[in-house]
Enzyme design. Structure first.
Site, PDB file in Angstrom:
ATOM      1  N   ALA A 174       0.773  -1.252   0.000  1.00 52.68           N
ATOM      2  CA  ALA A 174       0.000   0.000   0.000  1.00 52.68           C
ATOM      3  C   ALA A 174       0.800   1.296   0.000  1.00 52.68           C
ATOM      4  O   ALA A 174       0.277   2.336  -0.379  1.00 52.68           O
ATOM      5  CB  ALA A 174      -0.944   0.015   1.204  1.00 52.68           C
ATOM      6  N   PRO A 206       3.122   4.452  -0.944  1.00 53.10           N
ATOM      7  CA  PRO A 206       2.842   5.464   0.082  1.00 53.10           C
ATOM      8  C   PRO A 206       1.358   5.757   0.304  1.00 53.10           C
ATOM      9  O   PRO A 206       1.029   6.615   1.110  1.00 53.10           O
ATOM     10  CB  PRO A 206       3.554   6.705  -0.468  1.00 53.10           C
ATOM     11  CG  PRO A 206       3.496   6.527  -1.965  1.00 53.10           C
ATOM     12  CD  PRO A 206       3.595   5.052  -2.215  1.00 53.10           C
ATOM     13  N   LYS A 249      -3.278   4.388  -3.767  1.00 56.00           N
ATOM     14  CA  LYS A 249      -4.483   3.593  -4.043  1.00 56.00           C
ATOM     15  C   LYS A 249      -5.275   3.334  -2.778  1.00 56.00           C
ATOM     16  O   LYS A 249      -6.498   3.195  -2.827  1.00 56.00           O
ATOM     17  CB  LYS A 249      -4.112   2.314  -4.769  1.00 56.00           C
ATOM     18  CG  LYS A 249      -3.543   2.684  -6.123  1.00 56.00           C
ATOM     19  CD  LYS A 249      -3.154   1.595  -6.988  1.00 56.00           C
ATOM     20  CE  LYS A 249      -2.317   2.138  -8.128  1.00 56.00           C
ATOM     21  NZ  LYS A 249      -1.011   2.712  -7.694  1.00 56.00           N
ATOM     22  N   ARG A 306       8.630   2.874   4.631  1.00 54.78           N
ATOM     23  CA  ARG A 306       7.516   3.159   3.721  1.00 54.78           C
ATOM     24  C   ARG A 306       6.180   3.057   4.465  1.00 54.78           C
ATOM     25  O   ARG A 306       5.223   3.756   4.137  1.00 54.78           O
ATOM     26  CB  ARG A 306       7.552   2.206   2.525  1.00 54.78           C
ATOM     27  CG  ARG A 306       8.753   2.490   1.596  1.00 54.78           C
ATOM     28  CD  ARG A 306       8.783   1.585   0.387  1.00 54.78           C
ATOM     29  NE  ARG A 306       7.615   1.662  -0.458  1.00 54.78           N
ATOM     30  CZ  ARG A 306       7.438   2.543  -1.446  1.00 54.78           C
ATOM     31  NH1 ARG A 306       8.374   3.432  -1.705  1.00 54.78           N
ATOM     32  NH2 ARG A 306       6.345   2.528  -2.167  1.00 54.78           N
ATOM     33  N   CYS A 339       2.953  -0.749 -12.665  1.00 57.67           N
ATOM     34  CA  CYS A 339       3.212   0.415 -13.511  1.00 57.67           C
ATOM     35  C   CYS A 339       4.274   0.021 -14.533  1.00 57.67           C
ATOM     36  O   CYS A 339       5.283   0.690 -14.696  1.00 57.67           O
ATOM     37  CB  CYS A 339       3.610   1.631 -12.683  1.00 57.67           C
ATOM     38  SG  CYS A 339       4.967   1.338 -11.575  1.00 57.67           S
TER      39      CYS A 339
HETATM   40  N1  SAM Z   1      -0.052   1.081  -3.924  1.00 61.12           N
HETATM   41  C1  SAM Z   1       0.931   2.109  -3.687  1.00 61.12           C
HETATM   42  C2  SAM Z   1       0.345   3.463  -4.057  1.00 61.12           C
HETATM   43  O1  SAM Z   1      -0.578   3.504  -4.861  1.00 61.12           O
HETATM   44  O2  SAM Z   1       0.788   4.467  -3.491  1.00 61.12           O
HETATM   45  C3  SAM Z   1       2.218   1.846  -4.424  1.00 61.12           C
HETATM   46  C4  SAM Z   1       2.776   0.476  -4.145  1.00 61.12           C
HETATM   47  S1  SAM Z   1       4.349   0.172  -4.848  1.00 61.12           S
HETATM   48  C5  SAM Z   1       4.001  -0.046  -6.513  1.00 61.12           C
HETATM   49  C6  SAM Z   1       4.684  -1.447  -4.283  1.00 61.12           C
HETATM   50  C7  SAM Z   1       4.893  -1.606  -2.795  1.00 61.12           C
HETATM   51  O3  SAM Z   1       5.174  -2.971  -2.505  1.00 61.12           O
HETATM   52  C8  SAM Z   1       6.058  -0.821  -2.250  1.00 61.12           C
HETATM   53  O4  SAM Z   1       5.618   0.016  -1.213  1.00 61.12           O
HETATM   54  C9  SAM Z   1       7.015  -1.883  -1.721  1.00 61.12           C
HETATM   55  O5  SAM Z   1       7.669  -1.488  -0.534  1.00 61.12           O
HETATM   56  C10 SAM Z   1       6.101  -3.035  -1.459  1.00 61.12           C
HETATM   57  N2  SAM Z   1       6.795  -4.344  -1.476  1.00 61.12           N
HETATM   58  C11 SAM Z   1       8.081  -4.604  -1.769  1.00 61.12           C
HETATM   59  N3  SAM Z   1       8.326  -5.923  -1.653  1.00 61.12           N
HETATM   60  C12 SAM Z   1       7.176  -6.495  -1.292  1.00 61.12           C
HETATM   61  C13 SAM Z   1       6.801  -7.830  -0.998  1.00 61.12           C
HETATM   62  N4  SAM Z   1       7.662  -8.827  -1.090  1.00 61.12           N
HETATM   63  N5  SAM Z   1       5.524  -8.042  -0.629  1.00 61.12           N
HETATM   64  C14 SAM Z   1       4.646  -7.036  -0.564  1.00 61.12           C
HETATM   65  N6  SAM Z   1       4.950  -5.766  -0.826  1.00 61.12           N
HETATM   66  C15 SAM Z   1       6.194  -5.491  -1.185  1.00 61.12           C
END
Ligand code: SAM
Length: 447
Positions: free
Chosen positions: A106, A108, A111, A134, A226
């Site tokens: 989720a 920062p 969504k 984060r 993305c």
């Molecule tokens: N949904 C967020 C938004 O709209 O602001 C953006 C999310 S970003 C694309 C993906 C997120 O997944 C990051 O915050 C990252 O730290 C987290 N992440 C990294 N490795 C992960 C894992 N193994 N399992 C779940 N989340 C992970």
């Protein structure tokens, strides 16, 4: 452009590749999403985002950090294509119903704030982020957004396993190779490689396997990235249907929006939409059983619902205080959660140790509440709480945690407001005013 990325995109786009490459040389559009629970929207904008009624394009990028309305949670700065989740949800989910929703990746909070704004007041959103720093940004953004039917957690997706079958809506906005953001963040290109794409795809599949198991019968899973490549997008989407057993749920997009339908899911390209690269595919769980985990364990895990005199002190700070339950941890921290969603929270808290309601109330000392920053930003804050209006300059000073000069301020707690939106707490002491804006939220740097 990385030569392998060029080859990949040429294969994917054919004759349209030249338009795509040209779009990458143009500036990225600037967009915000208004928080309808707090704000009616910008007085001036450069058009509305077609797939999100609260989304607006701006003609140029203002210095957002210096806008007190951003800090009041009146809007969120969000890339336009990502707002398309709103359109998909509206088609696939009955948002009038009470739902237990999970945003598994989720931070920062783009969504999550969008989702929170769409859910009914008797639904609970659990916004989860595994990475600790984060997670703090996520908490801050959701506290600013101000909706009380939200909890935040800091867990690896696999920690949710005992909650299998519980969630009506699961969003996996997965960590990805970020091809769709190369225009906004040219540095992202440096990290890109075919090997990194493969690494991301495998990680996404692990997260998706865990997410698929969490869905209740009839529940909807939204998978987004993305990025453009098929390994992270279509191949994972196909796997969700063919291996994880979910049913693909198509979404209708008006053709004039320029969203491209793929064999699995939908792709936003910068040469076809006014936004960055984005991918979304939705699924439904058919069959299976709903598993509810007993809630009693949550109490044993170090929290309890506040009762007695403490409850009366807390209720006064909320507009409909009687509609809230209060949660206290062993250190004395206090949180509020609408009673309507307590059942969901307790169910999940039995499993998730690092989870708390978003509405932090503060601490009771000497029979009075020392209010937390999140309480000031909550849409549930009691309207009768005394407030003081700050002009823009005073508001920026407040957000920098400087003590404002307010010689006439009355004694006691005051909601510091800018254009009617609360930013945080001031305390009048008679001869001066103290600024209680949380240190970790203050605006840093020189302006
Ligand atoms: N949904 C967020 C938004 O709209 O602001 C953006 C999310 S970003 C694309 C993906 C997120 O997944 C990051 O915050 C990252 O730290 C987290 N992440 C990294 N490795 C992960 C894992 N193994 N399992 C779940 N989340 C992970």
């Amino acid at each position: 452009m990385h030569p392998d990325f060029r080859i990949q995109m040429q294969a994917q786009l054919g004759a349209a590749f030249a338009d795509f490459a040209d779009a990458l040389t143009q500036p990225a559009p600037v967009s915000i999403r208004a928080n309808r629970h707090k704000w009616t929207g910008p007085a001036q904008h450069d058009g509305q985002v077609p797939w999100c009624k609260n989304g607006y394009y701006l003609a140029e990028r203002p210095p957002f950090t210096l806008d007190p309305l951003l800090h009041a949670g009146a809007y969120y700065v969000q890339e336009a294509s990502s707002m398309s989740i709103a359109h998909a949800l509206r088609q696939l989910v009955d948002l009038e119903n009470p739902l237990l929703a999970l945003d598994l990746a989720a931070a920062p909070g783009g969504k999550s704030t969008l989702l929170a704004g769409m859910l009914s007041a008797d639904s609970l959103l659990i916004a989860n982020e595994v990475i600790r720093n984060r997670y703090q940004a996520l908490r801050h953004n959701l506290a600013r957004w101000g909706l009380p039917n939200v909890a935040v957690s800091q867990h690896d997706p696999e920690d949710f396993a005992p909650l299998a079958g519980s969630f009506d809506l699961v969003l996996v906005d997965a960590p990805c190779s970020g091809e769709g953001l190369f225009r906004k963040d040219p540095d992202a290109q440096k990290e890109w490689s075919p090997a990194q794409v493969g690494f991301c795809a495998a990680r996404q599949r692990r997260i998706l396997a865990q997410a698929a198991a969490l869905m209740a019968p009839g529940g909807v899973l939204v998978y987004s990235t993305c990025t453009y490549n098929d390994e992270e997008n279509a191949a994972n989407a196909a796997w969700l249907q063919e291996v994880a057993g979910l049913e693909y749920a198509p979404v209708n997009w008006p053709s004039e929006w320029g969203v491209e339908e793929r064999r699995w899911g939908y792709q936003f390209y910068p040469h076809r939409v006014r936004g960055e690269g984005f991918y979304v595919a939705c699924f439904r769980r058919v069959g299976g059983g709903r598993l509810a985990v007993g809630g009693g364990r949550a109490v044993a895990r170090g929290g309890r619902w506040a009762v007695g005199s403490g409850r009366e002190v807390l209720e006064r700070w909320l507009e409909d205080g009687g509609d809230f339950g209060f949660w206290q941890n062993k250190q004395g921290g206090l949180w509020a959660l609408p009673r309507a969603v307590e059942g969901y929270f307790v169910e999940a808290a039995g499993v998730l140790r690092r989870m708390e309601p978003i509405l932090e109330m503060g601490e009771i000392k000497g029979g009075d509440l020392i209010p937390a920053g999140a309480l000031a930003l909550s849409t549930a804050l009691a309207k009768a709480i005394p407030a003081t209006a700050l002009d823009r300059e005073q508001a920026i000073r407040f957000l920098r945690k400087e003590d404002p000069q307010l010689p006439d301020a009355p004694k006691g707690w005051l909601a510091a407001q800018y254009e009617g939106h609360t930013l945080g707490w001031l305390k009048g002491l008679g001869n001066r005013v103290n600024n209680y804006f949380p240190k970790e939220w203050r605006i840093l740097g020189r302006f």
